[in-house]
Design a protein around this motif. Sequence first.
Motif, PDB file in Angstrom:
ATOM      1  N   GLN A   1       0.821  -1.208   0.000  1.00 16.00           N
ATOM      2  CA  GLN A   1       0.000   0.000   0.000  1.00 16.00           C
ATOM      3  C   GLN A   1       0.859   1.265   0.000  1.00 16.00           C
ATOM      4  N   GLY A   2       1.920   1.262  -0.794  1.00 16.19           N
ATOM      5  CA  GLY A   2       2.779   2.431  -0.950  1.00 16.19           C
ATOM      6  C   GLY A   2       3.816   2.619   0.140  1.00 16.19           C
ATOM      7  N   GLN A   3       3.806   1.781   1.172  1.00 12.01           N
ATOM      8  CA  GLN A   3       4.758   1.896   2.278  1.00 12.01           C
ATOM      9  C   GLN A   3       5.849   0.837   2.135  1.00 12.01           C
ATOM     10  N   SER A   4       7.115   1.255   2.131  1.00 11.29           N
ATOM     11  CA  SER A   4       8.212   0.293   2.037  1.00 11.29           C
ATOM     12  C   SER A   4       8.634  -0.141   3.435  1.00 11.29           C
ATOM     13  N   ASN A   5       8.963  -1.413   3.562  1.00  8.52           N
ATOM     14  CA  ASN A   5       9.417  -1.970   4.840  1.00  8.52           C
ATOM     15  C   ASN A   5      10.463  -3.043   4.583  1.00  8.52           C
ATOM     16  N   ILE A   6      11.152  -3.418   5.653  1.00 11.34           N
ATOM     17  CA  ILE A   6      12.107  -4.520   5.600  1.00 11.34           C
ATOM     18  C   ILE A   6      11.470  -5.700   6.327  1.00 11.34           C
ATOM     19  N   TYR A   7      11.422  -6.840   5.651  1.00 10.67           N
ATOM     20  CA  TYR A   7      10.795  -8.046   6.206  1.00 10.67           C
ATOM     21  C   TYR A   7      11.852  -9.124   6.432  1.00 10.67           C
ATOM     22  N   LEU A   8      11.632  -9.917   7.479  1.00 12.42           N
ATOM     23  CA  LEU A   8      12.494 -11.057   7.778  1.00 12.42           C
ATOM     24  C   LEU A   8      11.627 -12.303   7.864  1.00 12.42           C
ATOM     25  N   HIS A   9      11.972 -13.311   7.080  1.00 15.64           N
ATOM     26  CA  HIS A   9      11.251 -14.579   7.090  1.00 15.64           C
ATOM     27  C   HIS A   9      12.148 -15.649   7.705  1.00 15.64           C
ATOM     28  N   ASP A  10      11.610 -16.371   8.698  1.00 18.82           N
ATOM     29  CA  ASP A  10      12.313 -17.488   9.319  1.00 18.82           C
ATOM     30  C   ASP A  10      11.767 -18.765   8.688  1.00 18.82           C
ATOM     31  N   ARG A  11      12.589 -19.452   7.908  1.00 18.15           N
ATOM     32  CA  ARG A  11      12.114 -20.664   7.219  1.00 18.15           C
ATOM     33  C   ARG A  11      11.802 -21.790   8.187  1.00 18.15           C
ATOM     34  N   GLU A  12      12.435 -21.781   9.357  1.00 23.55           N
ATOM     35  CA  GLU A  12      12.191 -22.845  10.327  1.00 23.55           C
ATOM     36  C   GLU A  12      10.817 -22.696  10.979  1.00 23.55           C
ATOM     37  N   THR A  13      10.460 -21.473  11.378  1.00 25.85           N
ATOM     38  CA  THR A  13       9.164 -21.244  12.038  1.00 25.85           C
ATOM     39  C   THR A  13       8.088 -20.815  11.041  1.00 25.85           C
ATOM     40  N   ARG A  14       8.505 -20.503   9.804  1.00 30.95           N
ATOM     41  CA  ARG A  14       7.601 -20.032   8.746  1.00 30.95           C
ATOM     42  C   ARG A  14       6.930 -18.709   9.114  1.00 30.95           C
ATOM     43  N   GLN A  15       7.614 -17.907   9.913  1.00 29.63           N
ATOM     44  CA  GLN A  15       7.059 -16.612  10.324  1.00 29.63           C
ATOM     45  C   GLN A  15       7.701 -15.489   9.515  1.00 29.63           C
ATOM     46  N   LEU A  16       6.856 -14.527   9.161  1.00 27.92           N
ATOM     47  CA  LEU A  16       7.288 -13.324   8.460  1.00 27.92           C
ATOM     48  C   LEU A  16       7.105 -12.142   9.402  1.00 27.92           C
ATOM     49  N   ARG A  17       8.185 -11.378   9.647  1.00 30.21           N
ATOM     50  CA  ARG A  17       8.112 -10.215  10.533  1.00 30.21           C
ATOM     51  C   ARG A  17       8.446  -8.954   9.767  1.00 30.21           C
ATOM     52  N   ASN A  18       7.698  -7.893  10.047  1.00 32.28           N
ATOM     53  CA  ASN A  18       7.997  -6.573   9.509  1.00 32.28           C
ATOM     54  C   ASN A  18       8.913  -5.879  10.508  1.00 32.28           C
ATOM     55  N   LEU A  19      10.186  -5.694  10.149  1.00 28.48           N
ATOM     56  CA  LEU A  19      11.163  -5.118  11.082  1.00 28.48           C
ATOM     57  C   LEU A  19      11.111  -3.600  11.147  1.00 28.48           C
ATOM     58  N   THR A  20      10.473  -2.946  10.179  1.00 28.99           N
ATOM     59  CA  THR A  20      10.478  -1.484  10.146  1.00 28.99           C
ATOM     60  C   THR A  20       9.063  -0.918  10.201  1.00 28.99           C
ATOM     61  N   GLU A  21       8.188  -1.642  10.816  1.00 33.70           N
ATOM     62  CA  GLU A  21       6.776  -1.243  10.874  1.00 33.70           C
ATOM     63  C   GLU A  21       6.584   0.165  11.440  1.00 33.70           C
ATOM     64  N   ASN A  22       7.402   0.562  12.404  1.00 29.13           N
ATOM     65  CA  ASN A  22       7.234   1.865  13.051  1.00 29.13           C
ATOM     66  C   ASN A  22       8.144   2.951  12.490  1.00 29.13           C
ATOM     67  N   PHE A  23       8.917   2.638  11.443  1.00 29.67           N
ATOM     68  CA  PHE A  23       9.761   3.655  10.817  1.00 29.67           C
ATOM     69  C   PHE A  23       8.875   4.629  10.055  1.00 29.67           C
ATOM     70  N   LYS A  24       9.207   5.889  10.127  1.00 31.78           N
ATOM     71  CA  LYS A  24       8.467   6.909   9.372  1.00 31.78           C
ATOM     72  C   LYS A  24       9.333   7.380   8.209  1.00 31.78           C
ATOM     73  N   ALA A  25       9.823   6.423   7.432  1.00 31.63           N
ATOM     74  CA  ALA A  25      10.694   6.759   6.311  1.00 31.63           C
ATOM     75  C   ALA A  25      10.666   5.617   5.308  1.00 31.63           C
ATOM     76  N   GLU A  26      11.179   5.900   4.124  1.00 30.07           N
ATOM     77  CA  GLU A  26      11.345   4.837   3.143  1.00 30.07           C
ATOM     78  C   GLU A  26      12.570   4.014   3.510  1.00 30.07           C
TER      79      GLU A  26
END
Length: 175
Positions: A107-132
């Motif tokens: 939705q127009g917002q860039s973020n950095i994501y980390l996927h753990d293949r062992e747990t199959r979890q996807l985390r947004n590491l920059t969810e609270n950043f107010k920048a590209e």
Amino acid sequence: MKRFLLIPMVSLVSLLSSCTTYPRLLNFTFDPSGRSLNSPSDDITPQISGRFITFVSDRQGRQDVYLFDGNTRRLVDIPGLNQLDILASHPGISEDGRYIVFAGTRQGQSNIYLHDRETRQLRNLTENFKAEVRNPVISADGSTIAFESSANGQWDLMILDARSGQPLDIPITPR
């Protein structure tokens, strides 16, 4: 006189023939139907770590992250990573293949994501950043992620602890 011309000619032919092997085309077939690692689709931003190659491709009509295992010579299924509403770019992988980091736009917002293949979890590491943010890379052991951020009106380098998602305390004075 012929001898003086023969030596440079042999050297030139040798040099030109060695150029045909660099860079090497990765022409791996990854399934019985004959589909190849290379395709007519856009395969962009490849990264290699250990036996793994990550890249983004539009093979499925959207921009997804792909993982190729050089040992098995197969594309690896990565459940939980590719989501229909995230436009992925610049993937990277830890050397053991457990962690995949990538930049994603939702939705127009860039973020950095980390996927753990062992747990199959996807985390947004920059969810609270107010920048590209863009161009993430992950350390070989998967503990640290570096990327660019526009928080200060320019592209600055940022470093996060991959597990906590918190900025790393790096000494700024020389030792």
